[in-house]
Design an enzyme around this catalytic site. Structure first.
Site, mmCIF file in Angstrom:
data_model
loop_
_atom_site.group_PDB
_atom_site.id
_atom_site.type_symbol
_atom_site.label_atom_id
_atom_site.label_comp_id
_atom_site.label_asym_id
_atom_site.label_seq_id
_atom_site.Cartn_x
_atom_site.Cartn_y
_atom_site.Cartn_z
ATOM 1 C CG HIS A 56 -0.258 1.778 -9.186
ATOM 2 N ND1 HIS A 56 -0.246 1.469 -7.848
ATOM 3 C CD2 HIS A 56 -1.189 2.423 -9.649
ATOM 4 C CE1 HIS A 56 -1.566 2.200 -7.642
ATOM 5 N NE2 HIS A 56 -1.821 2.749 -8.680
ATOM 6 C CG LEU A 63 9.782 -16.946 -2.679
ATOM 7 C CD1 LEU A 63 10.215 -16.048 -1.603
ATOM 8 C CD2 LEU A 63 9.231 -15.853 -3.854
ATOM 9 C CG ASP A 92 -2.101 0.986 0.760
ATOM 10 O OD1 ASP A 92 -2.367 1.495 0.093
ATOM 11 O OD2 ASP A 92 -2.744 0.953 1.999
#
Ligand code: FPP
Length: 251
Positions: free
Chosen positions: A44, A138, A27
């Site tokens: 973004h 991962l 955020d």
């Protein structure tokens, strides 16, 4: 490799506990851009770069799953140009970063409702998934057009249907069975629930992110805006987590 001075020291002393599954609510992209008098989309773009870096750091540290909240079912209400830009990020990410993450043995997966995603977005994600399918490192799990309540509703419907078809009795429904109907069922069963959830930018909410899976997660909130979330900020979160005592309702 994992090369932070402090981290190495803590690791060597056995005081650093690395969470197996970390969820991140990324955020603050809009505010980051506003502070620089730039359009929100630049936030973004910077957020995508932060994600690339954090993925590598987490992978080097031995984190096994990173679930990142990239777009919620509520985010469609944003201006069309912003939605379009965010929806194009997986395409950019695929071209710019996926080949390198693939070299790092990272496996890409996603959760969320795929039906409303633009074809190009879905195509980039599917290509990333199939390219990295056999990787054993991962798992970078994108939550895209994801909403936690919708996920639970869909699971309840599917369970009700299977009970109706007498696949099992209502009394067979337990935590483990519910977990098998949630979108996180594609993760290894011992890794479905985040050990740690990080939210950046000072907001103190979960915002419909993994409500079932977060039941026992440790929560970490930081004022750092997502595009500024770097190795040092990540390290601080892991250190804070290492000091928590997880009791899962016990003593
Ligand atoms: C929230 O910040 C952020 C988002 C809704 C988008 C998050 C997306 C990324 C970080 C990029 C992800 C990368 C890929 C490849 C999908 P906000 O816009 O709500 O910030 P604000 O609260 O400051 O306005």
């Amino acid at each position: 490799m994992f090369n932070f001075r402090l981290g190495r020291k803590a690791e060597a002393e056995g005081t650093l506990v690395v969470p197996k599954h970390i969820g991140i609510i990324m955020d603050g992209n809009g505010r980051w851009a506003k502070k620089r008098m730039q359009p929100r989309i630049m936030g973004h773009k910077a957020g995508m770069e932060a994600l690339h870096k954090v993925t590598k750091v987490a992978s080097d540290m031995g984190v096994q799953v990173l679930t990142v909240y990239a777009f919620s079912t509520e985010n469609w209400s944003r201006p069309e140009t912003e939605v379009k830009f965010i929806m194009n990020l997986p395409v950019d990410f695929y071209e710019k970063y996926v080949p390198e993450l693939h070299q790092h043995n990272v496996k890409i997966q996603m959760i969320g409702e795929t039906d409303r995603l633009p074809a190009g977005t879905l195509d980039a994600l599917k290509k990333a998934e199939s390219l990295t399918e056999l990787n054993t490192g991962l798992i970078l799990n994108f939550a895209l057009n994801y909403g936690g309540r919708a996920e639970i509703v869909q699971a309840i419907r599917a369970i009700a249907q299977d009970v109706l078809e007498a696949k099992y009795a209502p009394s067979d429904v337990d935590d483990a069975l519910v977990s098998d109907y949630l979108q996180t069922r594609t993760l290894p069963s011992s890794l479905r629930d985040p050990d740690l959830i990080i939210r950046t930018s000072g907001e103190l909410r979960l915002s419909n992110f993994l409500p079932w899976q977060a039941a026992y997660s440790e929560l970490y909130f930081t004022d750092v805006l997502w595009p500024d979330f770097d190795e040092v900020a990540f390290q601080a979160a892991i250190e804070a987590y290492s000091k928590r005592q997880r009791r899962f309702g016990g003593i």
